[in-house]
Design a protein around this motif. Structure first.
Motif, PDB file in Angstrom:
ATOM      1  N   ALA A  48     -14.732  51.824-105.574  1.00  0.00           N
ATOM      2  CA  ALA A  48     -14.883  52.142-106.996  1.00  0.00           C
ATOM      3  C   ALA A  48     -15.405  53.561-107.187  1.00  0.00           C
ATOM      4  N   GLN A  49     -15.109  54.115-108.364  1.00  0.00           N
ATOM      5  CA  GLN A  49     -15.530  55.478-108.710  1.00  0.00           C
ATOM      6  C   GLN A  49     -16.898  55.488-109.379  1.00  0.00           C
ATOM      7  N   PHE A  50     -17.545  56.662-109.342  1.00  0.00           N
ATOM      8  CA  PHE A  50     -18.846  56.837-110.024  1.00  0.00           C
ATOM      9  C   PHE A  50     -18.950  58.282-110.508  1.00  0.00           C
ATOM     10  N   HIS A  51     -18.056  58.653-111.399  1.00  0.00           N
ATOM     11  CA  HIS A  51     -17.869  60.057-111.752  1.00  0.00           C
ATOM     12  C   HIS A  51     -19.033  60.695-112.502  1.00  0.00           C
ATOM     13  N   THR A  52     -19.956  59.925-113.072  1.00  0.00           N
ATOM     14  CA  THR A  52     -21.040  60.514-113.863  1.00  0.00           C
ATOM     15  C   THR A  52     -22.221  60.982-113.018  1.00  0.00           C
ATOM     16  N   SER A  53     -22.227  60.680-111.736  1.00  0.00           N
ATOM     17  CA  SER A  53     -23.329  61.105-110.876  1.00  0.00           C
ATOM     18  C   SER A  53     -23.339  62.632-110.734  1.00  0.00           C
ATOM     19  N   PRO A  54     -24.521  63.258-110.778  1.00  0.00           N
ATOM     20  CA  PRO A  54     -24.589  64.698-110.558  1.00  0.00           C
ATOM     21  C   PRO A  54     -24.197  65.094-109.131  1.00  0.00           C
ATOM     22  N   LEU A  55     -24.151  64.126-108.234  1.00  0.00           N
ATOM     23  CA  LEU A  55     -23.724  64.378-106.859  1.00  0.00           C
ATOM     24  C   LEU A  55     -22.235  64.089-106.660  1.00  0.00           C
ATOM     25  N   ALA A  56     -21.539  63.735-107.750  1.00  0.00           N
ATOM     26  CA  ALA A  56     -20.146  63.311-107.640  1.00  0.00           C
ATOM     27  C   ALA A  56     -19.231  64.452-107.218  1.00  0.00           C
ATOM     28  N   SER A  57     -18.303  64.144-106.329  1.00  0.00           N
ATOM     29  CA  SER A  57     -17.251  65.076-105.960  1.00  0.00           C
ATOM     30  C   SER A  57     -16.082  64.858-106.919  1.00  0.00           C
ATOM     31  N   ASP A  58     -14.959  65.500-106.623  1.00  0.00           N
ATOM     32  CA  ASP A  58     -13.786  65.276-107.472  1.00  0.00           C
ATOM     33  C   ASP A  58     -13.032  64.018-107.075  1.00  0.00           C
ATOM     34  N   SER A  59     -13.515  63.311-106.043  1.00  0.00           N
ATOM     35  CA  SER A  59     -12.885  62.049-105.636  1.00  0.00           C
ATOM     36  C   SER A  59     -13.951  61.084-105.115  1.00  0.00           C
ATOM     37  N   THR A  60     -14.709  60.527-106.036  1.00  0.00           N
ATOM     38  CA  THR A  60     -15.776  59.613-105.632  1.00  0.00           C
ATOM     39  C   THR A  60     -15.225  58.335-105.017  1.00  0.00           C
ATOM     40  N   VAL A  61     -14.044  57.919-105.459  1.00  0.00           N
ATOM     41  CA  VAL A  61     -13.478  56.694-104.894  1.00  0.00           C
ATOM     42  C   VAL A  61     -13.132  56.899-103.422  1.00  0.00           C
ATOM     43  N   ALA A  62     -12.713  58.105-103.063  1.00  0.00           N
ATOM     44  CA  ALA A  62     -12.417  58.393-101.653  1.00  0.00           C
ATOM     45  C   ALA A  62     -13.694  58.381-100.827  1.00  0.00           C
ATOM     46  N   GLU A  63     -14.796  58.844-101.422  1.00  0.00           N
ATOM     47  CA  GLU A  63     -16.082  58.784-100.728  1.00  0.00           C
ATOM     48  C   GLU A  63     -16.479  57.339-100.443  1.00  0.00           C
ATOM     49  N   SER A  64     -16.346  56.489-101.456  1.00  0.00           N
ATOM     50  CA  SER A  64     -16.657  55.066-101.268  1.00  0.00           C
ATOM     51  C   SER A  64     -15.754  54.449-100.216  1.00  0.00           C
ATOM     52  N   GLN A  65     -14.481  54.814-100.252  1.00  0.00           N
ATOM     53  CA  GLN A  65     -13.516  54.284 -99.298  1.00  0.00           C
ATOM     54  C   GLN A  65     -13.915  54.628 -97.860  1.00  0.00           C
ATOM     55  N   ARG A  66     -14.337  55.873 -97.638  1.00  0.00           N
ATOM     56  CA  ARG A  66     -14.711  56.298 -96.288  1.00  0.00           C
ATOM     57  C   ARG A  66     -15.891  55.500 -95.748  1.00  0.00           C
ATOM     58  N   ILE A  67     -16.874  55.253 -96.596  1.00  0.00           N
ATOM     59  CA  ILE A  67     -18.032  54.488 -96.125  1.00  0.00           C
ATOM     60  C   ILE A  67     -17.649  53.030 -95.885  1.00  0.00           C
TER      61      ILE A  67
END
Length: 312
Positions: A66-85
């Motif tokens: 899932a995405q979390f675009h409102t985080s100040p640490l968010a990249s341009d692809s938060t869903v890809a970050e979640s996917q990697r973990i």
């Protein structure tokens, strides 16, 4: 003598059949589960996934990102970050058999327009595969984008699912909801899709309730540090993730395990108090279930028991 032997044989057969039936009942009692997780957003998500993987209470069908675009640490692809973990967690636990469908990288833009994704399609497929009378359990640890999209794409899944959402700050005395809570704020439109659907079976573990489940770094280090694999991966995540929402506890001696609370509530409903409340006034007026209290000590003790089975 022959009669006594026959009686023993019959008793033995009854015991075997009863035992077999008990095992079969236990096997079928497992809850078919999909977890939708914004895993890269924080620390507790990882702990929650580890609690669910290999757990005797669940038939874990998949983990969607899932995405979390409102985080100040968010990249341009938060869903890809979640996917990697997610991928790293199943690798470390030797469970690459668990499907990891990719979710949407953006929130809904309109209440009637889904965000199609592998995750939404996976949820639809698994819901339709449920046996008659059984429901797919959907746990949302982050934004509601993927589950809301699945419903918008195919509303016929609604009778086949139960949704368990971690979100909102909620005042039980006034029955007021704060949708500015982080998970809710990442896709308020999707949250409203779930609240407005009149026949959707929805229960909520609020931030108000889950905030009471707190792990200490001291306990985490004692249990996990130096043990390698997933143990040190969890410790490293705790130590390297920078909390942006608070200046309290700068040494990160404690961490709220919001997401672990909802997994434990599903695994052990006897450890939670649940009450029905009307939805927010701006939404379709119907009753949903909200967890108002949890047995934090039992939940934490059970978490560590499960971790011990994974590590030993």
């Amino acid at each position: 003598m022959i009669l006594k032997k026959s009686k023993r044989a019959i008793l033995l057969l009854i015991l075997v059949l009863t035992s077999t039936e008990f095992v079969a009942q236990n096997a079928t009692a497992k809850q078919a589960l999909i977890i939708d997780a914004d895993t890269a957003n924080e620390v507790d998500d990882l702990f929650a996934l580890v609690r669910a993987i290999g757990a005797p209470e669940f038939d874990l069908l998949g983990i969607t990102s899932a995405q979390f675009h409102t985080s100040p640490l968010a990249s341009d692809s938060t869903v890809a970050e979640s996917q990697r973990i997610n991928e790293e967690i199943v690798r470390l636990l030797g469970r690459k058999d668990i499907p990891l469908p990719l979710g949407s990288n953006g929130p809904l833009t309109k209440a009637d327009q889904p965000q199609p994704s592998e995750a939404a399609s996976f949820i639809i497929t698994k819901a339709h595969q449920m046996q008659e009378g059984k429901k797919l359990q959907l746990v949302i640890l982050g934004s509601c984008t993927n589950v809301a999209s699945a419903i918008l794409l195919d509303s016929t899944i609604v009778p086949k699912i139960q949704v368990h959402y971690l979100g909102f700050w909620h005042d039980t005395d006034t029955n007021t909801y704060n949708k500015e809570e982080f998970n809710s704020g990442n896709d308020v439109i999707a949250v409203n899709v779930l609240l407005d659907y009149p026949t959707l079976d929805l229960s909520v573990m609020t931030a108000t309730t889950s905030q009471h489940l707190v792990f200490t770094k001291q306990t985490v280090d004692q249990r996990l540090k130096g043990k390698g694999g997933i143990a040190d991966y969890l410790v490293n995540r705790w130590e390297t993730y920078q909390r942006w929402w608070t200046k309290e506890d700068p040494l990160k001696k404690e961490w709220i395990m919001w997401d672990v609370a909802i997994i434990q509530a599903l695994a052990h409903p006897e450890w939670t108090t649940t009450k029905e409340f009307l939805t927010p006034t701006e939404n379709t007026q119907r009753h949903i279930k909200i967890h108002t209290a949890i047995a934090v000590e039992k939940m934490e003790a059970d978490f560590w028991r499960h971790l011990d089975t994974l590590l030993n």
